[in-house]
Design an enzyme around this catalytic site. Structure first.
Site, PDB file in Angstrom:
ATOM      1  N   GLY A 158       3.338  17.177  25.529  1.00  0.00           N
ATOM      2  CA  GLY A 158       3.700  16.294  26.640  1.00  0.00           C
ATOM      3  C   GLY A 158       2.528  15.361  26.902  1.00  0.00           C
ATOM      4  N   LYS A 159       2.842  14.139  27.263  1.00  0.00           N
ATOM      5  CA  LYS A 159       1.753  13.207  27.587  1.00  0.00           C
ATOM      6  C   LYS A 159       1.544  13.304  29.103  1.00  0.00           C
ATOM      7  CE  LYS A 159       0.475   8.599  25.941  1.00  0.00           C
ATOM      8  NZ  LYS A 159      -0.836   8.827  25.390  1.00  0.00           N
TER       9      LYS A 159
END
Ligand SMILES: Cc1ncc(COP(=O)(O)O)c(C=O)c1O
Length: 316
Positions: A158-159
């Site tokens: 996930g960013k």
């Protein structure tokens, strides 16, 4: 740092002058890093008089998945987000390369560490953007003493805003020691990626990159290179674990990402890689990638979203 030259932002459901896009100091995401973001590029093609946004739907699908990790339901579909990008860029009118930053964040005000039951909001801005790293045809990197965030701590796929404190520790340690960037190992001691980019090596005739389970961000550029190596150079990328010292004996090492694009690494931990100069495989891929993203190779048009071609639709 790039200083803001943006005039507008998409904020709380509409495009507003950038000065109006402000959050409170009590915002949850500001205090706890509870946001997810993406970084896209738009490439200006002077011959076409067109600005092409690279793979927006893929970026927005990843953003939606990153948001899900934080228990945020994206308020817009990837297609609606693409329309917001076009609208924003038409407002800005940039006729040069740009960087686009969408951010979805817990906008609730107050104190309390948690994810559930908090409202979220979405914002986006864009700014002119050229090179991200100065020596992108010959980077000198070290192996970081920090380890990459783990899927069991903050999921690297996930960013997630808060996870970029990890990237910032890595980057500053490397820069303050005189390196351009750093390679980060995961918790098992295998190569994960660079500070804000995925990593590849060319060794014994094969292109190799760590697998998605090595705590990497699943990069859109990485995925693009899988296709380009296969279609244009007849090489299937091998996904497998890489040891730190394998890099020392690689013929070529390079990093890729929206920011760094394709950047050659010519020294790792003071050891020259291959000849210590930009190698032929990376050189070829850099040229090819630049042609693809600027819309000079029609077979890859489906990856590009033209902005000014939509002007009339948006004027209605
Ligand atoms: C930690 C990290 N890894 C990899 C990448 C590359 O991802 P992408 O190619 O989608 O930009 C990024 C970049 O933006 C990043 O921040």
């Amino acid at each position: 740092m790039n200083t803001p030259e943006s005039r507008y932002a998409f904020f709380e459901g509409k495009i507003v002058p950038i000065e109006q896009a402000k959050v409170s100091v009590m915002t949850h995401a500001l205090n706890y890093g509870t946001g997810a973001f993406s970084g896209l590029r738009g490439y200006w093609n002077p011959d076409h008089r067109e600005l092409y946004v690279f793979r927006p739907i893929d970026h927005f699908e990843r953003l939606t998945n990153s948001a899900k990790l934080l228990l945020i339901d994206m308020p817009y579909t990837p297609e609606q987000l693409r329309d917001i990008v076009i609208d924003l860029l038409l407002h800005e009118g940039f006729r040069e390369d740009v960087y686009i930053r969408p951010l979805v964040y817990k906008s609730e005000l107050g104190i309390g560490v948690k994810l559930h039951g908090l409202k979220a909001d979405f914002t986006m801005f864009a700014l002119p953007f050229g090179r991200y790293l100065e020596h992108d045809d010959g980077l000198s990197v070290c192996t970081s003493s920090w380890r990459r965030v783990d899927d069991t701590a903050i999921p690297a796929r996930g960013k997630i805003s808060g996870a970029y404190a990890n990237s910032a520790l890595i980057k500053s340690e490397a820069a303050m020691a005189g390196f351009d960037d750093a390679i980060v190992l995961n918790q098992d001691g295998h190569v994960s990626e660079a500070c804000a980019a995925n990593l590849f090596m060319f060794r014994k005739g094969k292109i190799v990159t760590p697998p998605v389970s090595a705590n990497i961000l699943e990069g859109i550029t990485r995925q693009t290179l899988f296709t380009l190596f296969a279609e244009e150079m007849g090489m299937q990328v091998v996904e497998r674990e890489i040891d730190r010292t394998e890099l020392y004996s690689a013929d070529e090492v390079f990093m890729c990402g929206t920011g760094v694009q394709i950047s050659a690494v010519t020294s790792v931990d003071h050891r020259p890689i291959g000849t210590g100069k930009l190698g032929p495989v990376v050189a070829k891929m850099r040229t090819l990638y630049n042609e693809v993203v600027r819309g000079n190779l029609p077979r890859y048009y489906s990856w590009l979203q033209p902005v000014f071609a939509c002007e009339e639709v948006y004027a209605d």
